[in-house]
Design a protein around this motif. Structure first.
Motif, PDB file in Angstrom:
ATOM      1  N   LEU A 130       0.751  -1.139  -0.579  1.00 52.70           N
ATOM      2  CA  LEU A 130      -0.064  -0.090  -0.134  1.00 52.70           C
ATOM      3  C   LEU A 130       0.933   1.023   0.111  1.00 52.70           C
ATOM      4  O   LEU A 130       0.211   2.223  -0.639  1.00 52.70           O
ATOM      5  CB  LEU A 130      -1.098   0.096   0.736  1.00 52.70           C
ATOM      6  N   VAL A 131       1.626   1.263   1.061  1.00 47.47           N
ATOM      7  CA  VAL A 131       2.397   2.209   0.582  1.00 47.47           C
ATOM      8  C   VAL A 131       2.981   2.741  -1.087  1.00 47.47           C
ATOM      9  O   VAL A 131       3.309   4.352  -1.506  1.00 47.47           O
ATOM     10  CB  VAL A 131       4.296   1.822   1.810  1.00 47.47           C
ATOM     11  N   ASP A 132       3.410   1.911  -1.916  1.00 48.90           N
ATOM     12  CA  ASP A 132       4.126   1.892  -3.093  1.00 48.90           C
ATOM     13  C   ASP A 132       3.004   2.337  -3.510  1.00 48.90           C
ATOM     14  O   ASP A 132       3.035   3.175  -4.665  1.00 48.90           O
ATOM     15  CB  ASP A 132       4.895   0.524  -3.589  1.00 48.90           C
ATOM     16  N   LEU A 133       1.669   2.047  -3.486  1.00 52.23           N
ATOM     17  CA  LEU A 133       1.168   2.049  -4.569  1.00 52.23           C
ATOM     18  C   LEU A 133       0.358   3.674  -4.394  1.00 52.23           C
ATOM     19  O   LEU A 133       0.030   4.600  -4.813  1.00 52.23           O
ATOM     20  CB  LEU A 133      -1.129   0.706  -4.002  1.00 52.23           C
ATOM     21  N   SER A 134       0.299   4.187  -2.668  1.00 48.81           N
ATOM     22  CA  SER A 134       0.027   5.029  -2.200  1.00 48.81           C
ATOM     23  C   SER A 134       1.479   6.482  -2.976  1.00 48.81           C
ATOM     24  O   SER A 134       1.011   6.989  -3.510  1.00 48.81           O
ATOM     25  CB  SER A 134       0.198   5.371  -1.240  1.00 48.81           C
ATOM     26  N   THR A 135       2.050   5.776  -3.141  1.00 45.92           N
ATOM     27  CA  THR A 135       3.269   6.978  -3.739  1.00 45.92           C
ATOM     28  C   THR A 135       3.042   7.340  -5.442  1.00 45.92           C
ATOM     29  O   THR A 135       3.060   8.328  -6.224  1.00 45.92           O
ATOM     30  CB  THR A 135       5.286   6.206  -3.362  1.00 45.92           C
ATOM     31  N   ARG A 136       2.738   6.110  -6.270  1.00 47.53           N
ATOM     32  CA  ARG A 136       2.484   5.586  -7.625  1.00 47.53           C
ATOM     33  C   ARG A 136       1.069   7.147  -7.818  1.00 47.53           C
ATOM     34  O   ARG A 136       0.734   7.631  -8.532  1.00 47.53           O
ATOM     35  CB  ARG A 136       2.133   4.804  -7.431  1.00 47.53           C
ATOM     36  N   LEU A 137      -0.310   7.374  -6.268  1.00 42.01           N
ATOM     37  CA  LEU A 137      -0.956   7.607  -6.789  1.00 42.01           C
ATOM     38  C   LEU A 137      -0.780   9.313  -6.585  1.00 42.01           C
ATOM     39  O   LEU A 137      -1.086  10.047  -7.757  1.00 42.01           O
ATOM     40  CB  LEU A 137      -2.098   7.216  -5.655  1.00 42.01           C
ATOM     41  N   ASP A 138       0.080   9.531  -6.167  1.00 44.17           N
ATOM     42  CA  ASP A 138       0.248  10.878  -5.799  1.00 44.17           C
ATOM     43  C   ASP A 138       1.654  10.809  -6.856  1.00 44.17           C
ATOM     44  O   ASP A 138       1.509  12.383  -6.866  1.00 44.17           O
ATOM     45  CB  ASP A 138       1.636  11.169  -4.889  1.00 44.17           C
ATOM     46  N   THR A 139       2.373   9.810  -7.660  1.00 45.11           N
ATOM     47  CA  THR A 139       2.729  10.963  -9.013  1.00 45.11           C
ATOM     48  C   THR A 139       1.520  11.295  -9.545  1.00 45.11           C
ATOM     49  O   THR A 139       1.748  11.963 -10.666  1.00 45.11           O
ATOM     50  CB  THR A 139       3.986  10.108  -8.879  1.00 45.11           C
TER      51      THR A 139
END
Length: 416
Positions: free
Chosen positions: A89-98
């Motif tokens: 979920l951390v990586d997915l959240s980062t991708r959402l920010d980008t």
């Protein structure tokens, strides 16, 4: 499952947990299932969310319209925040920010593109108006009216087309440009009407040319050389179309006289053709009898006999000669339908005896039978594991395959 186990776990009650930065959060519960099945259920949710993010990333890279992308980002972010799935979920959240940053950039680019597009459309519409004003501003005495009228009509068509497909302008720009365009057209029409109102001599010349064409048409009206005279009338018609027009009233009267001369000739030719058709009625009776004989060939049971009978009919058909034109297409089509049926029977016979076709059919049957065996084993395995829902789904696929097998077996029996 390997990735799911890195970021989550399921207990013996079917409750599933996801780990985010070292802290476990409860995702939900999947009762009446194994721990792996429960974990896989919430892992699939992560796969679905990740797939949505990947699709958005692809669309951003392809510069697709960004209007609805924010909704998807917001929806996935809510799922991440609620910890309703198992994955990174951390990586997915980062991708959402980008993605959010990229969407902002894309929307700004789209606004700039729209602004540029509106400016281009305004320039294009203005160019149409300026071209119309140029046409309207010509000296009436030097204007080539046919060319200029076509040009003004072309510009009006461009204006209409641009209104439909070129995008909307502001009301102020639209109204101002339309007033200029309408004024140009009005000026042009006024100059054209004034010029043509003085063309009395042109009308007189047109009348003299068409009177001469009428005299030629009347001289030909009694001819019985049907082919050559018909060609001369076509030539006269071409010359008539190329001749200048007189006033509407005079031109209509001249045309009526010209057409009357043609009608005398073509009516006489029609009467002669009807007499010839009457002479061919006997030939029609012969061919109707041949058609009745041809129909008895169908359906084709003995191909060689059918071909011999058809060949005999075709020879007698040619010997019978012409039929009245009104029946020519019908009788030819009816005979052709019998010929086509015999040809189809011949093709079907070849197809049934073609070794290559049989080999393909047998190969497909073998593959399908193997597939059905695998599907039946899968159904039994699903039931043995207690997964009735999966078993029902697999049975539907099995039924489809069995139905297809029956169809192939029927086709194979025909080939045999």
């Amino acid at each position: 499952m390997a990735r799911a186990r890195r970021f989550g776990r399921a207990d013996e009650n079917g409750t599933v947990y996801v780990s985010v930065r070292g802290t476990e959060h409860e995702c939900g519960q999947f009762p009446d299932a194994t721990q792996d099945e429960a974990l896989a259920y919430f892992a699939r949710k992560f796969d679905d969310a990740e797939a949505q993010v990947a699709l958005l990333e692809q669309r951003i890279a392809a510069k697709a319209p960004a209007g609805e992308m924010r909704k998807t980002v917001h929806h996935v972010r809510e799922q991440v925040a609620a910890h309703t799935m198992v994955g990174d979920l951390v990586d997915l959240s980062t991708r959402l920010d980008t993605l959010e940053d990229a969407i902002r950039v894309a929307q700004e680019r789209e606004r700039e593109d729209a602004k540029k597009h509106r400016a281009e459309q305004l320039a294009h519409r203005t160019a149409i108006v300026e071209a119309a004003e140029e046409v309207a501003g010509q000296d009436p005495e030097k204007t080539q009216w046919k060319h200029s009228s076509a040009r003004m009509a072309e510009l009006f068509s461009q204006w209409q087309e641009h209104q439909k497909s070129g995008g909307r302008l502001s009301k102020t720009d639209e109204d101002a440009l339309w007033k200029r365009f309408r004024k140009a057209r009005t000026t042009f029409d006024r100059h054209r009407k004034a010029f043509f109102s003085s063309l009395d001599e042109t009308n007189a010349k047109a009348k003299r040319v068409k009177e001469a064409l009428i005299a030629e048409a009347e001289a030909l009206s009694s001819s019985t050389d049907w082919g050559e005279t018909a060609g001369k009338y076509r030539e006269l018609m071409d010359r008539w179309k190329a001749a200048p027009r007189a006033s509407r009233k005079e031109d209509d009267a001249l045309w009526a006289r010209f057409r009357a001369a043609q009608d005398v000739f073509f009516d006489a030719r029609k009467t002669t053709n009807e007499q010839i058709d009457k002479e061919f009625e006997g030939n029609l009776e012969v061919k109707e009898q041949l058609l009745a004989e041809a129909r008895t060939i169908l359906p084709v049971k003995d191909l060689e006999t059918a071909k011999k009978r058809l060949a005999s009919i075709q020879q007698r058909w040619e010997d019978a000669g012409k039929v009245p034109r009104a029946h020519m297409r019908r009788v030819e089509n009816e005979l052709r339908s019998v010929e086509d049926a015999v040809k189809k029977a011949e093709d079907d016979t070849w197809r049934r005896t073609d070794p290559e076709t049989k080999a393909r059919s047998n190969s497909m049957l073998s593959q399908l039978e193997s597939k059905i065996a695998d599907q039946r084993a899968a159904v039994e395995a699903a039931r043995a594991s207690g997964n009735e829902k999966k078993a029902v789904s697999l049975e539907k696929d099995l039924a489809t395959s069995e139905q297809w097998l029956a169809t192939l077996q029927a086709s194979a029996s025909e080939l045999g």
